[in-house]
Scaffold this active site. Structure first.
Site, PDB file in Angstrom:
ATOM      1  N   GLU A  80       0.832  -1.030   0.188  1.00  0.00           N
ATOM      2  CA  GLU A  80       0.331   0.420  -0.044  1.00  0.00           C
ATOM      3  C   GLU A  80       1.160   1.743  -0.116  1.00  0.00           C
ATOM      4  OE1 GLU A  80      -3.413  -0.010  -0.345  1.00  0.00           O
ATOM      5  OE2 GLU A  80      -4.008  -2.150   0.044  1.00  0.00           O
ATOM      6  N   ARG A  84       0.533   4.299  -3.282  1.00  0.00           N
ATOM      7  CA  ARG A  84      -0.326   5.430  -3.401  1.00  0.00           C
ATOM      8  C   ARG A  84       0.645   6.099  -2.621  1.00  0.00           C
ATOM      9  NH1 ARG A  84      -5.566   3.518   0.001  1.00  0.00           N
ATOM     10  NH2 ARG A  84      -5.476   1.347  -0.467  1.00  0.00           N
ATOM     11  N   ASP A 215      -4.136  -9.705  -9.116  1.00  0.00           N
ATOM     12  CA  ASP A 215      -4.241  -8.674  -9.599  1.00  0.00           C
ATOM     13  C   ASP A 215      -3.053  -8.230 -10.539  1.00  0.00           C
ATOM     14  OD1 ASP A 215      -4.624  -7.540  -7.414  1.00  0.00           O
ATOM     15  OD2 ASP A 215      -6.433  -6.828  -7.461  1.00  0.00           O
ATOM     16  N   GLU A 349     -11.807  -0.177 -10.443  1.00  0.00           N
ATOM     17  CA  GLU A 349     -11.533  -1.099 -11.668  1.00  0.00           C
ATOM     18  C   GLU A 349     -12.783  -0.928 -12.444  1.00  0.00           C
ATOM     19  OE1 GLU A 349     -11.684  -1.234  -8.198  1.00  0.00           O
ATOM     20  OE2 GLU A 349      -9.857  -1.812  -7.866  1.00  0.00           O
ATOM     21  N   THR A 435      -0.863   0.498 -10.479  1.00  0.00           N
ATOM     22  CA  THR A 435      -1.745   0.490  -9.848  1.00  0.00           C
ATOM     23  C   THR A 435      -3.074   0.929  -8.498  1.00  0.00           C
ATOM     24  OG1 THR A 435      -3.319  -1.774  -9.382  1.00  0.00           O
ATOM     25  CG2 THR A 435      -1.437  -0.667  -7.567  1.00  0.00           C
TER      26      THR A 435
HETATM   27  C1  DMJ Z   1      -6.676   0.418  -5.526  1.00  0.00           C
HETATM   28  O1  DMJ Z   1      -5.614   0.839  -4.116  1.00  0.00           O
HETATM   29  C2  DMJ Z   1      -5.637   0.019  -6.405  1.00  0.00           C
HETATM   30  O2  DMJ Z   1      -5.593  -0.149  -7.841  1.00  0.00           O
HETATM   31  C3  DMJ Z   1      -5.327  -1.789  -5.677  1.00  0.00           C
HETATM   32  O3  DMJ Z   1      -4.313  -1.997  -7.088  1.00  0.00           O
HETATM   33  C4  DMJ Z   1      -6.159  -2.478  -5.483  1.00  0.00           C
HETATM   34  N1  DMJ Z   1      -7.659  -1.609  -4.622  1.00  0.00           N
HETATM   35  C5  DMJ Z   1      -7.733  -0.376  -4.702  1.00  0.00           C
HETATM   36  C6  DMJ Z   1      -8.644   0.124  -5.428  1.00  0.00           C
HETATM   37  O4  DMJ Z   1      -9.714  -1.184  -5.805  1.00  0.00           O
END
Ligand code: DMJ
Length: 449
Positions: A80, A84, A215, A349, A435
């Site tokens: 995370e 982020r 994912d 998503e 992501t």
């Molecule tokens: C986000 O923090 C990112 O997209 C991660 O890859 C998956 N979960 C959340 C959003 O749903």
């Protein structure tokens, strides 16, 4: 306007906390980021900048300059913090050229390194690190716990940029080592299970998913190749092989004709798709662009079908927002069958896939579908002091979860904005999105370890 509303309320009621609680009008800290604060500020920076919300961008920048403290304690999630914080800071540095974002990204990057001190170099499950002490862990944990594919497989893009910007190869070495372990380990039917032992480097269980737990590992393979200006052929091959196995074993069509990607538990299929798995429409479309003609067409069709199924999961709800997970069994078709899977927490998503499919096909339906989401968000998620997730997408009597997730500002609103922009705003020719939707530039020099 939605972004300004989300930011203004965060600023007013929760500046410096990680997220805004828009009903109780206060801040939320949680335990995902250890002692780090301001997740929403860092996640919002590049979106504010791209949307030309200049005053608001300056407010966010000032907080980074004056209040963003990296000398904090507490165990945080490596995954995370990387997607982020490191991703957000790097992207903002590349967009603005302002040194403060680069130096904070590099300083934070250094603090992540002890997380790799395991027998295999694969960060352990939950991937905790303690930024201030820079501590690793005792061997007590070694027999327990496994590492999660989507966590240790979602570091590559940011870490290569950390090496490039710092001139220190250590970051690239860490992720290239993860790549090595993964490319050597035997894959059941060509699939990558979600759990791996950081001690032995072998799989712990055979659960495969393109949604949660798996994912973004797949996403980072194809994006590593793109970010390397198509030089990282190993990543491309790993992506191609993984997608072939997914097509063969997990892609299914429902009785009603909807294409979906099932989950796999030791050979047995679970006919379920999580909201998280809906990013795959966009990923497959992005990867399809670069294959031979026959495969290109097949993958573009698959990407469009999956995106359409994800749209159905929204269209079949009363709020026109999609549930956390939907199923294709016991007569259900793209709907949640369990009470515990009916919620929507402002996830990106589905609109992420609309954005990629729009950019790559220019079919107007993707903009229509995106607009449906805008309207539904305004109707069901906007509250007096921000946007909130909802507990049940199948009822229009709102029950809000009182949380404005930071990824709503980083991703959901950014992808919606880009869906309605010209293609040259953060062109896919020049940028890859991490992501968390933080754009990183495609690199024209070879900077692998
Ligand atoms: C986000 O923090 C990112 O997209 C991660 O890859 C998956 N979960 C959340 C959003 O749903």
């Amino acid at each position: 306007q939605m972004m300004k509303f989300a930011w203004d309320n965060y600023k007013q009621y929760a500046l410096g906390k990680n997220e805004l609680r828009p009903l109780s009008k206060n801040g939320h800290i949680g335990n995902m980021f250890g002692g780090l604060r301001g997740a929403t500020v860092i996640d919002a920076l590049d979106t504010l900048y791209i949307m030309e919300l200049e005053e608001e961008f300056q407010e966010a920048k000032q907080w980074v300059e004056k209040s963003f403290d990296l000398n904090v304690n507490g165990e945080a999630s490596l995954f995370e913090v990387n997607i982020r914080y490191v991703g957000g800071l790097l992207a903002t540095y590349y967009l603005t050229g302002e040194e403060v974002f680069k130096s904070k990204a590099l300083e934070l990057g250094e603090k992540l390194l002890p997380a790799f001190n395991t027998p295999t170099g694969i960060p352990r499950g939950g991937s905790l690190f303690s930024p201030c002490s820079g501590m690793s862990w005792s061997w007590g944990w070694a027999s327990a716990g496994s590492s999660i594919l989507a966590e240790f497989g979602t570091l590559h893009l940011e870490f290569l940029h950390l090496s490039q910007l710092s001139g220190n190869p250590v970051f690239a070495e860490k992720v290239m080592n993860i790549r090595r372990v993964l490319s050597r380990v035997e894959k059941p039917q060509g699939l990558y299970p979600n759990f791996l032992s950081p001690v032995t480097g072998s799989w712990v269980q055979h659960h495969v998913s393109i949604g949660g737990l798996g994912d973004s590992f797949y996403e980072y393979l194809i994006k590593s190749w793109l970010m390397s200006d198509k030089k990282d052929s190993e990543a491309k091959k790993m992506y191609d092989d993984a997608l072939e196995a997914i097509e063969k074993h997990l892609v299914k069509k429902s009785a009603g004709g909807l294409t979906y990607i099932a989950e796999w538990r030791g050979g047995i299929l679970d006919h379920k798709m999580g909201h998280l798995a809906c990013f795959s429409g966009g990923m497959i479309a992005l990867g399809a662009e670069h294959g031979p003609e026959e495969r290109r067409q097949r993958h573009m069709e698959l990407a469009a079908e999956i995106t359409s199924t994800c749209h159905e999961s929204y269209a079949r709800s009363d709020t026109k927002l999609g549930p956390e997970a939907f199923r294709f069994d016991a007569g259900s078709e793209a709907t949640a069958t369990r009470l515990s899977e009916r919620y929507y927490i402002l996830r990106p998503e589905v609109v992420e896939s609309y954005m990629y499919l729009w950019r790559l096909t220019h079919q107007p339906k993707y903009r229509h579908w995106g607009w449906e989401v805008v309207q539904a968000l305004e109707k069901h998620c906007r509250v007096e002091a921000g946007f909130s997730g909802i507990r049940d997408v199948y009822t229009t009597t709102p029950s809000h979860d009182n949380m404005q997730q930071s990824f709503f500002l980083a991703e959901t609103l950014k992808y919606l904005y880009l869906l309605f922009c010209e293609d040259d705003v953060l062109s896919l020719e020049d940028w890859v999105f991490n992501t968390e939707a933080h754009p990183l530039p495609i690199n024209h020099t070879d900077f692998r370890a």
